[in-house]
Design a protein around this motif. Structure first.
Motif, PDB file in Angstrom:
ATOM      1  N   PHE A  93       1.673   3.246 -13.952  1.00  0.00           N
ATOM      2  CA  PHE A  93       0.441   4.021 -13.777  1.00  0.00           C
ATOM      3  C   PHE A  93       0.159   4.908 -14.985  1.00  0.00           C
ATOM      4  CE2 PHE A  93       0.680   3.893  -8.851  1.00  0.00           C
ATOM      5  CZ  PHE A  93       0.192   2.598  -8.870  1.00  0.00           C
ATOM      6  N   HIS A  94       1.185   5.278 -15.738  1.00  0.00           N
ATOM      7  CA  HIS A  94       0.952   6.055 -16.958  1.00  0.00           C
ATOM      8  C   HIS A  94       0.256   5.202 -18.017  1.00  0.00           C
ATOM      9  CE1 HIS A  94       2.732   9.965 -16.183  1.00  0.00           C
ATOM     10  NE2 HIS A  94       3.680   9.349 -15.499  1.00  0.00           N
ATOM     11  N   LEU A  95       0.385   3.886 -17.909  1.00  0.00           N
ATOM     12  CA  LEU A  95      -0.283   2.984 -18.853  1.00  0.00           C
ATOM     13  C   LEU A  95      -1.640   2.511 -18.347  1.00  0.00           C
ATOM     14  CD1 LEU A  95       2.799   0.757 -19.755  1.00  0.00           C
ATOM     15  CD2 LEU A  95       1.874   2.658 -21.071  1.00  0.00           C
ATOM     16  N   THR A  96      -1.730   2.239 -17.048  1.00  0.00           N
ATOM     17  CA  THR A  96      -2.941   1.611 -16.493  1.00  0.00           C
ATOM     18  C   THR A  96      -3.784   2.561 -15.657  1.00  0.00           C
ATOM     19  OG1 THR A  96      -1.840   0.911 -14.449  1.00  0.00           O
ATOM     20  CG2 THR A  96      -1.724  -0.595 -16.345  1.00  0.00           C
ATOM     21  N   GLY A  97      -3.238   3.720 -15.323  1.00  0.00           N
ATOM     22  CA  GLY A  97      -3.890   4.560 -14.332  1.00  0.00           C
ATOM     23  C   GLY A  97      -3.470   4.081 -12.950  1.00  0.00           C
ATOM     24  N   PRO A  98      -3.681   4.894 -11.917  1.00  0.00           N
ATOM     25  CA  PRO A  98      -3.237   4.513 -10.565  1.00  0.00           C
ATOM     26  C   PRO A  98      -4.196   3.493  -9.938  1.00  0.00           C
ATOM     27  CG  PRO A  98      -4.218   6.683 -10.515  1.00  0.00           C
ATOM     28  CD  PRO A  98      -4.190   6.260 -11.955  1.00  0.00           C
ATOM     29  N   THR A  99      -4.045   2.248 -10.345  1.00  0.00           N
ATOM     30  CA  THR A  99      -4.949   1.182  -9.905  1.00  0.00           C
ATOM     31  C   THR A  99      -4.178   0.051  -9.239  1.00  0.00           C
ATOM     32  OG1 THR A  99      -4.756  -0.002 -12.006  1.00  0.00           O
ATOM     33  CG2 THR A  99      -6.503   1.658 -11.847  1.00  0.00           C
ATOM     34  N   PHE A 149       0.832  -1.205   0.000  1.00  0.00           N
ATOM     35  CA  PHE A 149       0.000   0.000   0.000  1.00  0.00           C
ATOM     36  C   PHE A 149       0.865   1.253   0.000  1.00  0.00           C
ATOM     37  CE2 PHE A 149      -3.027  -3.028   1.839  1.00  0.00           C
ATOM     38  CZ  PHE A 149      -4.144  -2.763   1.063  1.00  0.00           C
ATOM     39  N   HIS A 150       1.908   1.250   0.834  1.00  0.00           N
ATOM     40  CA  HIS A 150       2.750   2.435   0.973  1.00  0.00           C
ATOM     41  C   HIS A 150       3.496   2.730  -0.328  1.00  0.00           C
ATOM     42  CE1 HIS A 150       5.598   4.865   3.811  1.00  0.00           C
ATOM     43  NE2 HIS A 150       4.872   5.623   3.031  1.00  0.00           N
ATOM     44  N   TYR A 151       4.103   1.708  -0.920  1.00  0.00           N
ATOM     45  CA  TYR A 151       4.819   1.923  -2.172  1.00  0.00           C
ATOM     46  C   TYR A 151       3.877   2.336  -3.294  1.00  0.00           C
ATOM     47  CZ  TYR A 151       9.357   0.368  -0.501  1.00  0.00           C
ATOM     48  OH  TYR A 151      10.552   0.283   0.152  1.00  0.00           O
ATOM     49  N   ALA A 152       2.691   1.728  -3.345  1.00  0.00           N
ATOM     50  CA  ALA A 152       1.714   2.099  -4.370  1.00  0.00           C
ATOM     51  C   ALA A 152       1.275   3.548  -4.193  1.00  0.00           C
ATOM     52  CB  ALA A 152       0.515   1.163  -4.312  1.00  0.00           C
ATOM     53  N   GLU A 153       1.088   3.952  -2.954  1.00  0.00           N
ATOM     54  CA  GLU A 153       0.685   5.335  -2.673  1.00  0.00           C
ATOM     55  C   GLU A 153       1.784   6.308  -3.095  1.00  0.00           C
ATOM     56  OE1 GLU A 153       0.727   8.929  -0.390  1.00  0.00           O
ATOM     57  OE2 GLU A 153       1.866   7.221   0.331  1.00  0.00           O
ATOM     58  N   MET A 154       3.037   5.966  -2.846  1.00  0.00           N
ATOM     59  CA  MET A 154       4.136   6.828  -3.275  1.00  0.00           C
ATOM     60  C   MET A 154       4.241   6.854  -4.795  1.00  0.00           C
ATOM     61  SD  MET A 154       7.128   6.402  -0.428  1.00  0.00           S
ATOM     62  CE  MET A 154       7.451   4.721  -0.846  1.00  0.00           C
ATOM     63  N   GLY A 155       3.970   5.724  -5.450  1.00  0.00           N
ATOM     64  CA  GLY A 155       3.947   5.696  -6.902  1.00  0.00           C
ATOM     65  C   GLY A 155       2.860   6.592  -7.463  1.00  0.00           C
ATOM     66  N   ARG A 156       1.700   6.606  -6.791  1.00  0.00           N
ATOM     67  CA  ARG A 156       0.617   7.506  -7.214  1.00  0.00           C
ATOM     68  C   ARG A 156       1.033   8.968  -7.049  1.00  0.00           C
ATOM     69  NH1 ARG A 156      -2.562   3.413  -5.005  1.00  0.00           N
ATOM     70  NH2 ARG A 156      -2.574   4.390  -2.962  1.00  0.00           N
ATOM     71  N   GLN A 157       1.720   9.277  -5.958  1.00  0.00           N
ATOM     72  CA  GLN A 157       2.192  10.651  -5.743  1.00  0.00           C
ATOM     73  C   GLN A 157       3.146  11.072  -6.868  1.00  0.00           C
ATOM     74  OE1 GLN A 157      -0.021  11.942  -3.515  1.00  0.00           O
ATOM     75  NE2 GLN A 157       1.689  13.027  -2.576  1.00  0.00           N
ATOM     76  N   LEU A 158       4.070  10.192  -7.221  1.00  0.00           N
ATOM     77  CA  LEU A 158       5.018  10.496  -8.293  1.00  0.00           C
ATOM     78  C   LEU A 158       4.277  10.614  -9.631  1.00  0.00           C
ATOM     79  CD1 LEU A 158       8.017  10.939  -8.823  1.00  0.00           C
ATOM     80  CD2 LEU A 158       8.240   8.478  -9.182  1.00  0.00           C
ATOM     81  N   TYR A 159       3.338   9.733  -9.870  1.00  0.00           N
ATOM     82  CA  TYR A 159       2.517   9.772 -11.091  1.00  0.00           C
ATOM     83  C   TYR A 159       1.745  11.082 -11.202  1.00  0.00           C
ATOM     84  CZ  TYR A 159      -1.671   8.733 -13.881  1.00  0.00           C
ATOM     85  OH  TYR A 159      -2.703   8.785 -14.766  1.00  0.00           O
ATOM     86  N   ARG A 160       1.274  11.598 -10.082  1.00  0.00           N
ATOM     87  CA  ARG A 160       0.510  12.853 -10.066  1.00  0.00           C
ATOM     88  C   ARG A 160       1.395  14.094 -10.145  1.00  0.00           C
ATOM     89  NH1 ARG A 160      -2.999  10.833  -4.982  1.00  0.00           N
ATOM     90  NH2 ARG A 160      -4.434   9.498  -6.122  1.00  0.00           N
ATOM     91  N   GLY A 161       2.710  13.904 -10.129  1.00  0.00           N
ATOM     92  CA  GLY A 161       3.618  15.035 -10.202  1.00  0.00           C
ATOM     93  C   GLY A 161       3.972  15.632  -8.854  1.00  0.00           C
ATOM     94  N   GLU A 162       3.706  14.911  -7.776  1.00  0.00           N
ATOM     95  CA  GLU A 162       3.998  15.401  -6.423  1.00  0.00           C
ATOM     96  C   GLU A 162       5.410  15.057  -5.956  1.00  0.00           C
ATOM     97  OE1 GLU A 162       1.856  17.199  -4.546  1.00  0.00           O
ATOM     98  OE2 GLU A 162       0.370  17.154  -6.146  1.00  0.00           O
ATOM     99  N   GLY A 163       6.186  14.371  -6.782  1.00  0.00           N
ATOM    100  CA  GLY A 163       7.547  14.000  -6.413  1.00  0.00           C
ATOM    101  C   GLY A 163       7.586  12.807  -5.473  1.00  0.00           C
TER     102      GLY A 163
END
Length: 140
Positions: free
Chosen positions: A94-100, A38-52
């Motif tokens: 996530f750029h291919l599948t969306g943050p799922t 969960f934690h790594y996925a959440e950080m991946g979503r942050q990076l995907y959203r441009g939050e670094g």
């Protein structure tokens, strides 16, 4: 002739690993089982959203470290306790599948196939095609 056998066993294990991941994809629920996932996925979503390299969750001991170093105690917090590679991989997928959840699981499945193929190729190259096959199937 030995190189042809190395390629054959590597391809065989790669095909088996892909079939195994496909079966698991269709037969198992698409959920994350471990808190780290969960934690790594959440950080991946942050990076995907441009939050670094930031996180919306952290541990209490890290909050005290943030406070002592003058970091604001409101999220998002900079990542100081997790390795960045898996975060980068998740963000790319996530750029291919969306943050799922499926994106997270797909990243793991791709990594598993590469691991099985790599172990097989290494075992076949260093020892013999039979050793590579055994090592690759042991990974699977």
């Amino acid at each position: 002739m030995a190189q042809k056998a190395e390629v054959q066993v590597t391809g065989l294990v790669g095909a088996f690993a892909i079939l195994e991941m496909a079966a698991l994809w269709f037969l198992s629920p698409h959920t994350l089982s471990f808190p780290d996932a969960f934690h790594y996925a959440e950080m991946g979503r942050q990076l995907y959203r441009g939050e670094g390299f930031t996180s919306l969750q952290t541990y209490p001991y890290i909050l005290s470290w943030y406070e002592s170093h003058g970091v604001p105690l409101t999220p998002p917090w900079p990542n100081v306790a997790r390795f960045p590679l898996i975060t980068i991989l998740y963000a790319a997928v996530f750029h291919l599948t969306g943050p799922t959840v499926e994106g997270v699981l797909l990243t793991g499945a791709i990594g598993f196939v590469f691991l099985a193929v790599g172990v097989t190729a290494l075992g076949a190259r260093l020892f013999s095609p039979a050793a590579g096959l055994i090592a690759g199937l042991a990974v699977c």
